[in-house]
Design a protein around this motif. Structure first.
Motif, PDB file in Angstrom:
ATOM      1  N   PHE A  28       0.837  -1.207   0.000  1.00  0.00           N
ATOM      2  CA  PHE A  28       0.000   0.000   0.000  1.00  0.00           C
ATOM      3  C   PHE A  28       0.869   1.253   0.000  1.00  0.00           C
ATOM      4  CE2 PHE A  28      -2.281   3.280   2.557  1.00  0.00           C
ATOM      5  CZ  PHE A  28      -3.258   3.577   1.614  1.00  0.00           C
ATOM      6  N   GLN A  29       0.668   2.105  -0.999  1.00  0.00           N
ATOM      7  CA  GLN A  29       1.427   3.357  -1.065  1.00  0.00           C
ATOM      8  C   GLN A  29       0.661   4.436  -0.311  1.00  0.00           C
ATOM      9  OE1 GLN A  29       2.755   4.508  -4.961  1.00  0.00           O
ATOM     10  NE2 GLN A  29       4.034   6.147  -4.173  1.00  0.00           N
ATOM     11  N   VAL A  30       1.261   4.921   0.776  1.00  0.00           N
ATOM     12  CA  VAL A  30       0.579   5.888   1.638  1.00  0.00           C
ATOM     13  C   VAL A  30       0.939   7.325   1.275  1.00  0.00           C
ATOM     14  CG1 VAL A  30       2.304   5.748   3.485  1.00  0.00           C
ATOM     15  CG2 VAL A  30      -0.018   6.422   4.043  1.00  0.00           C
ATOM     16  N   LEU A  31       2.121   7.547   0.697  1.00  0.00           N
ATOM     17  CA  LEU A  31       2.509   8.866   0.183  1.00  0.00           C
ATOM     18  C   LEU A  31       3.032   8.696  -1.244  1.00  0.00           C
ATOM     19  CD1 LEU A  31       4.497  10.384   3.226  1.00  0.00           C
ATOM     20  CD2 LEU A  31       2.125  10.897   2.555  1.00  0.00           C
ATOM     21  N   THR A  32       2.623   9.586  -2.131  1.00  0.00           N
ATOM     22  CA  THR A  32       3.010   9.471  -3.540  1.00  0.00           C
ATOM     23  C   THR A  32       3.606  10.784  -4.041  1.00  0.00           C
ATOM     24  OG1 THR A  32       1.212   7.885  -3.903  1.00  0.00           O
ATOM     25  CG2 THR A  32       2.193   8.886  -5.858  1.00  0.00           C
ATOM     26  N   ASP A  33       4.925  10.785  -4.257  1.00  0.00           N
ATOM     27  CA  ASP A  33       5.624  11.931  -4.864  1.00  0.00           C
ATOM     28  C   ASP A  33       5.224  13.266  -4.247  1.00  0.00           C
ATOM     29  OD1 ASP A  33       7.110  10.363  -6.648  1.00  0.00           O
ATOM     30  OD2 ASP A  33       5.448  10.281  -8.064  1.00  0.00           O
ATOM     31  N   VAL A  34       5.349  13.368  -2.918  1.00  0.00           N
ATOM     32  CA  VAL A  34       4.969  14.600  -2.223  1.00  0.00           C
ATOM     33  C   VAL A  34       6.110  15.606  -2.278  1.00  0.00           C
ATOM     34  CG1 VAL A  34       4.379  15.594   0.021  1.00  0.00           C
ATOM     35  CG2 VAL A  34       3.334  13.436  -0.697  1.00  0.00           C
ATOM     36  N   ASP A  35       5.794  16.804  -2.740  1.00  0.00           N
ATOM     37  CA  ASP A  35       6.719  17.943  -2.699  1.00  0.00           C
ATOM     38  C   ASP A  35       6.136  18.980  -1.753  1.00  0.00           C
ATOM     39  OD1 ASP A  35       8.514  16.969  -4.704  1.00  0.00           O
ATOM     40  OD2 ASP A  35       7.119  17.627  -6.245  1.00  0.00           O
ATOM     41  N   LEU A  36       6.951  19.439  -0.809  1.00  0.00           N
ATOM     42  CA  LEU A  36       6.474  20.444   0.146  1.00  0.00           C
ATOM     43  C   LEU A  36       7.653  21.270   0.635  1.00  0.00           C
ATOM     44  CD1 LEU A  36       4.183  21.597   1.973  1.00  0.00           C
ATOM     45  CD2 LEU A  36       4.785  19.839   3.650  1.00  0.00           C
ATOM     46  N   SER A  37       7.484  22.581   0.641  1.00  0.00           N
ATOM     47  CA  SER A  37       8.494  23.475   1.193  1.00  0.00           C
ATOM     48  C   SER A  37       7.825  24.339   2.254  1.00  0.00           C
ATOM     49  CB  SER A  37       9.083  24.353   0.080  1.00  0.00           C
ATOM     50  OG  SER A  37      10.049  25.233   0.608  1.00  0.00           O
TER      51      SER A  37
END
Length: 258
Positions: A28-37
């Motif tokens: 199960f993928q819980v986070l997918t390619d998250v970008d955050l600044s």
């Protein structure tokens, strides 16, 4: 809630960067390619339906969760490099959980002095002075010699906030800090958090308290399915949500009285 609006403030350089962060639990993928600044002094509220990856996201910022892909940098330290970097970041990041996680066999004062003495090398006298400063800050100095079981839920959560502040963190993470509380105790915890926001603390808060988001956040982030679907100022987020899932979520949560 809206009567206590956090003061305007200046934002600094980015203090947290997440680049292409992905995480799986088994298949199960819980986070997918998250970008955050996140900029120093910025106050961010993260909301979204259950299972959207909100708590996992902030738990990755102090390595309570490891990621399989991407890079996380906190205050110039690359967290995903591991080793001593993890300890260095954890020293700068305070966290308050849904459950208070206080040690039941220690007094409130002892709960607050333990980490500064062990991790910061403070003397007992110094640690107790710092602890009393922050217990006063969260308005419960008179509870210092009691045990957690003698306090209300709202008081215990304020102790948890004071305990985190005793480590002089640059960043505070809140993971649904009011969801385990009775309704009458929610305001006292939110007011404490508004006070921290007024002090310019960098804050990331996972919460369903939309009144808090409106009055305190610089930016509201909406997550669903392990991705950031929408983000913006409270005015834009609540007034002109762009994504259909955001509109559905706000329709449900605002009609339920949050």
């Amino acid at each position: 809630m809206n009567s206590s609006v956090a003061a305007p403030h200046e934002l600094g350089d980015p203090i947290i960067r997440m680049d292409g962060v992905s995480k799986w639990y088994g298949e199960f993928q819980v986070l997918t390619d998250v970008d955050l600044s996140v900029r120093a002094g910025e106050r961010i509220v993260i909301c979204g339906p259950s299972g959207s990856g909100k708590s996992t996201l902030i738990r990755c910022i102090n390595r309570l969760e490891t990621v399989q892909k991407g890079r996380i940098t906190v205050d110039g330290i690359e967290l995903t490099a591991g080793g001593k970097n993890v300890d260095a970041v954890r020293a700068e990041v305070g966290m308050v959980f849904q459950q208070f996680n206080l040690f039941p066999h220690l007094t409130i004062l002892q709960n607050c002095t333990l980490a500064p003495m062990r991790s910061r090398g403070m003397s007992r006298e110094e640690a107790e002075a710092v602890a009393m400063k922050y217990l006063t800050r969260v308005r419960i100095p008179e509870q210092a010699n009691k045990y957690p079981s003698q306090l209300s839920g709202g008081q215990q959560q304020r102790v948890a906030i004071a305990r985190a502040l005793c480590m002089a963190p640059k960043i505070m993470l809140f993971d649904e800090p009011t969801s385990a509380l009775d309704p009458e105790m929610v305001k006292e915890v939110l007011d404490t958090m508004i006070g921290l926001a007024d002090d310019g603390m960098t804050m990331l808060c996972v919460t369903h308290e939309m009144g808090f988001a409106r009055s305190v956040a610089d930016r509201v982030i909406f997550m669903a399915g392990g991705q950031i679907l929408e983000q913006g100022t409270p005015e834009a987020f609540f007034g002109h949500p762009q994504h259909e899932k955001t509109r559905q979520f706000l329709g449900q949560i605002l009609t339920s009285g949050h």
